[in-house]
Design a protein around this motif. Structure first.
Motif: not given
Ligand SMILES: [Zn+2]
Length: 372
Positions: A39, A42, A87, A165
């Motif tokens: 992602h 993150e 994301r 995260c």
């Molecule tokens: Zn993630």
């Protein structure tokens, strides 16, 4: 040694690459694979990877370690009017950490009649079958090619840690129930305050694509042809998006190095790991969502323990005629730790506000157990 793996050109005139850092002799065992920022927004894992690479350059790597510190160059480039969208793939490719190929069926076909009673030999055969099944796939898009390349790098590692995260969170871990307590040292070293276990979360995230085939094949072939877990994989959530500092990242990298030492990937001595927190079922994770749009006024911080009925947040509609009627309380429905909460302070209807890791499985229907 740094290797660059090119991704296919999806439009014209651009080419992205994955930078792969390798330590130890190729093919040496045990093998560990770590990646950060699948992602792409993150960030904590990227700084952890930077410190880990620094530490590994000084270490005696007796097995093999592969680190991909920037696992998603596609998502890293997705900035829309100043806002980073890391994301989901903006080309319609979905959540970057879903839809990894499940190689179980294709590997099982290849293994039919091939396995014997020697567990170590079976591990070798399963790895070869998974490799062959992976090589047979032809990804049709740039995002699929990214997923294919990452899975190929991690596929035959003994240990796979995917560094993510949450929005605001305490450190926590997602992994397969078959891999617990085998991964309790990872949770203990990284100070995880919640561990979520599931057999099949739905959506095929990266860690499950790596480790899931092992427990599925073991179940399929039965005890006469034992298939041990050849790949232990976990999704590590390194606190919240803004919890990025050299102090935190270096401490996390040193924790990862101790994990590698204890598992024989890196030479050295290390003390026993700190005890891990309790693991709870992913099905026990309560997601508090906004019943209507409004400002989120939190009353609890991440890491706090809550009981059923405890007020976690109010959703406040500032346009309500009567301010006394403007607030909708969001209360815990389960007992557990307030593991994560939104880093935004306005929620649309149905948006996720906070997550509580509880022991008791909750009734949930519809999509898989992961919140998309
Ligand atoms: Zn993630």
């Amino acid at each position: 040694m740094i290797e660059e793996i090119p991704l296919p050109c999806a439009r014209l005139g651009t080419r992205r690459v994955l930078a792969v850092h390798r330590f130890g002799a190729p093919g040496a065992r045990p093998r560990a694979y770590l990646q950060a920022a699948l992602h792409a927004d993150e960030t904590p894992g990227m700084l952890v990877a930077h410190h880990l690479i620094r530490l590994l350059r000084e270490a005696a790597v007796t097995g093999e370690v592969v680190v991909v510190p920037v696992a998603n160059p596609i998502g890293l480039a997705q900035v829309v009017e100043g806002t980073h969208v890391g994301r989901y793939a903006l080309d319609g490719g979905g959540n970057f950490n879903r839809q990894f190929p499940d190689l179980t069926d294709a590997a099982a076909e290849r293994l039919s009649g091939a396995l014997g009673d020697d567990a170590a030999e079976n591990v070798r055969l399963v790895r070869a079958a998974l490799r062959a099944a992976h090589a047979d796939l032809t990804p049709a898009t740039e995002v699929a090619a990214l997923r294919h390349a990452l899975l190929g790098l991690a596929l035959d590692a003994d240990l796979v840690l995917d560094l993510h995260c949450d929005q605001e969170a305490v450190p926590h871990l997602y992994t397969g129930e078959a891999l617990w307590p085998a991964l309790s040292d990872v949770a203990g070293e990284l100070g995880c305050e919640a561990v979520l276990l599931e057999r099949d979360s739905g959506g095929t995230p990266f860690d499950e694509a790596c480790s899931g085939p092992w427990w599925r094949l073991a179940g399929r072939f039965g005890s006469e042809t034992p298939v041990p877990f050849g790949c232990a994989a976990a999704t590590v959530e390194l606190r919240g998006k803004a919890d990025v500092s050299d102090a935190l990242a270096e401490a996390d990298a040193r924790a990862l190095l101790r994990i590698l030492v204890r598992r024989g990937v890196v030479a050295g001595e290390t003390a026993p790991p700190p005890p891990a927190c309790e693991a709870t079922p992913l099905a026990g994770l309560e997601r508090l969502t906004a019943p209507h749009p409004g400002v989120i006024a939190f009353h609890r911080a991440v890491g706090e323990r809550v009981a059923p009925g405890d007020l976690v947040a109010d959703i406040v509609d500032p346009s309500a005629a009567d301010p006394a009627q403007a607030r909708t309380p969001l209360r815990a429905g389960t007992a557990g730790i307030l593991m994560a909460r939104s880093n935004r302070r306005f929620a649309g209807m149905g948006e996720l506000v906070a997550s509580i890791a509880g022991r008791e499985p909750l009734q949930r229907t519809g999509r898989g157990l992961l919140f998309d």
